[in-house]
Motif scaffolding. Structure first.
Motif, PDB file in Angstrom:
ATOM      1  N   ILE A  87       0.988  -1.106  -0.071  1.00 34.88           N
ATOM      2  CA  ILE A  87      -0.056   0.022  -0.051  1.00 34.88           C
ATOM      3  C   ILE A  87       0.974   1.156  -0.030  1.00 34.88           C
ATOM      4  CG2 ILE A  87      -1.699   1.436   1.354  1.00 34.88           C
ATOM      5  CD1 ILE A  87      -2.928  -1.309   2.295  1.00 34.88           C
ATOM      6  N   ILE A  88       0.617   2.194  -1.103  1.00 42.29           N
ATOM      7  CA  ILE A  88       1.214   3.420  -0.879  1.00 42.29           C
ATOM      8  C   ILE A  88       0.303   4.459  -0.658  1.00 42.29           C
ATOM      9  CG2 ILE A  88       3.123   2.549  -2.584  1.00 42.29           C
ATOM     10  CD1 ILE A  88       1.886   4.254  -4.730  1.00 42.29           C
ATOM     11  N   ALA A  89       0.783   5.530  -0.150  1.00 38.61           N
ATOM     12  CA  ALA A  89      -0.080   6.729   0.006  1.00 38.61           C
ATOM     13  C   ALA A  89       0.807   8.018  -0.125  1.00 38.61           C
ATOM     14  CB  ALA A  89      -0.410   6.932   1.518  1.00 38.61           C
ATOM     15  N   LYS A  90       0.352   9.007  -1.038  1.00 43.77           N
ATOM     16  CA  LYS A  90       1.026  10.243  -1.279  1.00 43.77           C
ATOM     17  C   LYS A  90       0.060  11.419  -0.937  1.00 43.77           C
ATOM     18  CE  LYS A  90       1.012   9.007  -5.803  1.00 43.77           C
ATOM     19  NZ  LYS A  90       1.264   8.991  -7.124  1.00 43.77           N
ATOM     20  N   ILE A  91       0.868  12.254  -0.277  1.00 46.73           N
ATOM     21  CA  ILE A  91       0.241  13.713  -0.052  1.00 46.73           C
ATOM     22  C   ILE A  91       0.866  14.712  -1.006  1.00 46.73           C
ATOM     23  CG2 ILE A  91       0.028  15.368   1.906  1.00 46.73           C
ATOM     24  CD1 ILE A  91       0.076  13.279   3.918  1.00 46.73           C
ATOM     25  N   TRP A  92      -0.003  15.401  -1.691  1.00 47.36           N
ATOM     26  CA  TRP A  92       0.082  16.221  -2.668  1.00 47.36           C
ATOM     27  C   TRP A  92      -0.097  17.684  -2.155  1.00 47.36           C
ATOM     28  CZ3 TRP A  92       0.248  14.958  -8.310  1.00 47.36           C
ATOM     29  CH2 TRP A  92       0.937  13.527  -8.616  1.00 47.36           C
ATOM     30  N   PRO A  93       0.795  18.566  -1.638  1.00 47.63           N
ATOM     31  CA  PRO A  93       0.121  20.051  -1.445  1.00 47.63           C
ATOM     32  C   PRO A  93      -0.323  20.651  -2.515  1.00 47.63           C
ATOM     33  CG  PRO A  93       2.518  19.887  -0.963  1.00 47.63           C
ATOM     34  CD  PRO A  93       1.982  18.360  -1.467  1.00 47.63           C
ATOM     35  N   TRP A  94      -1.344  21.455  -2.376  1.00 47.06           N
ATOM     36  CA  TRP A  94      -1.558  22.589  -3.465  1.00 47.06           C
ATOM     37  C   TRP A  94      -0.867  23.818  -3.325  1.00 47.06           C
ATOM     38  CZ3 TRP A  94      -7.572  22.626  -5.120  1.00 47.06           C
ATOM     39  CH2 TRP A  94      -8.030  21.297  -5.321  1.00 47.06           C
ATOM     40  N   ASP A  95      -0.636  24.423  -4.345  1.00 45.93           N
ATOM     41  CA  ASP A  95      -0.196  25.751  -4.302  1.00 45.93           C
ATOM     42  C   ASP A  95      -0.899  26.841  -3.433  1.00 45.93           C
ATOM     43  OD1 ASP A  95       1.918  24.958  -5.891  1.00 45.93           O
ATOM     44  OD2 ASP A  95       1.188  25.443  -7.825  1.00 45.93           O
ATOM     45  N   ASP A  96      -2.326  26.762  -3.444  1.00 43.79           N
ATOM     46  CA  ASP A  96      -3.016  27.641  -2.604  1.00 43.79           C
ATOM     47  C   ASP A  96      -3.048  27.388  -1.219  1.00 43.79           C
ATOM     48  OD1 ASP A  96      -4.574  25.556  -2.045  1.00 43.79           O
ATOM     49  OD2 ASP A  96      -6.442  26.114  -2.944  1.00 43.79           O
ATOM     50  N   GLU A  97      -2.190  26.384  -0.639  1.00 44.53           N
ATOM     51  CA  GLU A  97      -1.972  26.078   0.721  1.00 44.53           C
ATOM     52  C   GLU A  97      -3.116  25.752   1.738  1.00 44.53           C
ATOM     53  OE1 GLU A  97       0.592  28.811   2.489  1.00 44.53           O
ATOM     54  OE2 GLU A  97       2.052  28.675   0.901  1.00 44.53           O
ATOM     55  N   ARG A  98      -4.332  25.734   0.807  1.00 38.79           N
ATOM     56  CA  ARG A  98      -5.686  25.381   1.699  1.00 38.79           C
ATOM     57  C   ARG A  98      -6.240  23.684   1.472  1.00 38.79           C
ATOM     58  NH1 ARG A  98     -11.536  28.154   0.353  1.00 38.79           N
ATOM     59  NH2 ARG A  98     -12.432  27.357   2.104  1.00 38.79           N
ATOM     60  N   TYR A  99      -5.669  23.389   0.436  1.00 39.97           N
ATOM     61  CA  TYR A  99      -6.114  21.846   0.311  1.00 39.97           C
ATOM     62  C   TYR A  99      -4.653  20.885  -0.095  1.00 39.97           C
ATOM     63  CZ  TYR A  99     -10.353  24.364  -0.959  1.00 39.97           C
ATOM     64  OH  TYR A  99     -11.695  25.145  -0.991  1.00 39.97           O
ATOM     65  N   MET A 100      -4.914  19.556   0.135  1.00 38.00           N
ATOM     66  CA  MET A 100      -3.968  18.653  -0.139  1.00 38.00           C
ATOM     67  C   MET A 100      -4.844  17.560  -0.966  1.00 38.00           C
ATOM     68  SD  MET A 100      -1.485  18.737   3.034  1.00 38.00           S
ATOM     69  CE  MET A 100      -0.234  20.069   2.939  1.00 38.00           C
ATOM     70  N   THR A 101      -4.100  16.866  -1.944  1.00 41.82           N
ATOM     71  CA  THR A 101      -4.589  15.739  -2.451  1.00 41.82           C
ATOM     72  C   THR A 101      -3.903  14.657  -1.795  1.00 41.82           C
ATOM     73  OG1 THR A 101      -4.973  16.872  -4.531  1.00 41.82           O
ATOM     74  CG2 THR A 101      -4.969  14.509  -4.515  1.00 41.82           C
ATOM     75  N   LEU A 102      -4.567  13.366  -1.378  1.00 47.57           N
ATOM     76  CA  LEU A 102      -4.310  12.195  -0.956  1.00 47.57           C
ATOM     77  C   LEU A 102      -4.414  11.299  -1.942  1.00 47.57           C
ATOM     78  CD1 LEU A 102      -3.051  10.290   1.260  1.00 47.57           C
ATOM     79  CD2 LEU A 102      -5.504  10.037   1.855  1.00 47.57           C
ATOM     80  N   LYS A 103      -3.553  10.401  -2.665  1.00 48.32           N
ATOM     81  CA  LYS A 103      -3.776   9.248  -3.345  1.00 48.32           C
ATOM     82  C   LYS A 103      -3.171   8.000  -2.599  1.00 48.32           C
ATOM     83  CE  LYS A 103      -3.191  12.129  -7.701  1.00 48.32           C
ATOM     84  NZ  LYS A 103      -2.663  11.761  -8.994  1.00 48.32           N
ATOM     85  N   MET A 104      -4.026   7.016  -2.763  1.00 43.78           N
ATOM     86  CA  MET A 104      -3.578   5.749  -1.941  1.00 43.78           C
ATOM     87  C   MET A 104      -3.802   4.831  -2.940  1.00 43.78           C
ATOM     88  SD  MET A 104      -4.909   6.009   2.055  1.00 43.78           S
ATOM     89  CE  MET A 104      -6.477   6.028   1.709  1.00 43.78           C
ATOM     90  N   ALA A 105      -3.052   3.844  -3.207  1.00 47.29           N
ATOM     91  CA  ALA A 105      -3.180   2.820  -4.014  1.00 47.29           C
ATOM     92  C   ALA A 105      -2.594   1.403  -3.512  1.00 47.29           C
ATOM     93  CB  ALA A 105      -2.498   2.847  -5.408  1.00 47.29           C
ATOM     94  N   VAL A 106      -3.273   0.199  -4.058  1.00 47.56           N
ATOM     95  CA  VAL A 106      -2.801  -1.056  -3.622  1.00 47.56           C
ATOM     96  C   VAL A 106      -1.964  -1.611  -4.638  1.00 47.56           C
ATOM     97  CG1 VAL A 106      -3.509  -3.398  -2.854  1.00 47.56           C
ATOM     98  CG2 VAL A 106      -4.700  -1.401  -1.951  1.00 47.56           C
ATOM     99  N   LEU A 107      -0.914  -1.978  -4.583  1.00 50.02           N
ATOM    100  CA  LEU A 107       0.022  -2.467  -5.684  1.00 50.02           C
ATOM    101  C   LEU A 107       0.357  -3.963  -5.433  1.00 50.02           C
ATOM    102  CD1 LEU A 107       2.456   0.417  -5.527  1.00 50.02           C
ATOM    103  CD2 LEU A 107       0.586   0.177  -7.177  1.00 50.02           C
ATOM    104  N   PHE A 108       0.358  -4.817  -6.285  1.00 52.88           N
ATOM    105  CA  PHE A 108       0.459  -6.200  -5.965  1.00 52.88           C
ATOM    106  C   PHE A 108       1.504  -6.580  -6.272  1.00 52.88           C
ATOM    107  CE2 PHE A 108      -4.042  -5.652  -6.273  1.00 52.88           C
ATOM    108  CZ  PHE A 108      -4.605  -6.136  -5.283  1.00 52.88           C
TER     109      PHE A 108
END
Length: 109
Positions: A87-108
């Protein structure tokens, strides 16, 4: 451990946008004010970040994340193996500093 197991721990946190949710992939946008709460959940589930924000990604980091959009300098990457899957998880901060994207994936493996 599943993606849903991680998300259940965050049920009380605000989510700005749910972009994708399946057993193998999750993408959502959360509020930056909740970053530390999300970090605690991810560290508790996946361990300390493999690549913290501000550190250049290695070739191995780039290979691990290639199917989910890669990883950049300002992003955080978590990873943990569970049996025949990772399992991986990535946190991507937005340039506006108000939001962040979280992407999680299961890799086999």
């Amino acid at each position: 451990m599943t993606l849903d197991d991680i998300l259940v721990q965050a049920r009380d946190l605000g989510v700005y946008e749910r972009r994708s949710l399946s057993a193998e992939y999750c993408e959502l946008v959360f509020f930056s004010q909740d970053l530390e709460a999300w970090r605690r959940i991810l560290i508790g589930s996946l361990g300390e970040p493999r690549k913290p924000a501000g550190r250049e990604p290695t070739e191995a980091d780039l290979g691990l994340t290639s199917e989910t959009g890669g990883i950049r300098l300002n992003q955080t990457l978590f990873e943990k193996e569970f049996g025949g899957k990772t399992i991986i998880a990535k946190i991507w901060p937005w340039d506006d500093e108000r939001y962040m994207t979280l992407k999680m994936a299961v890799l086999f493996n």
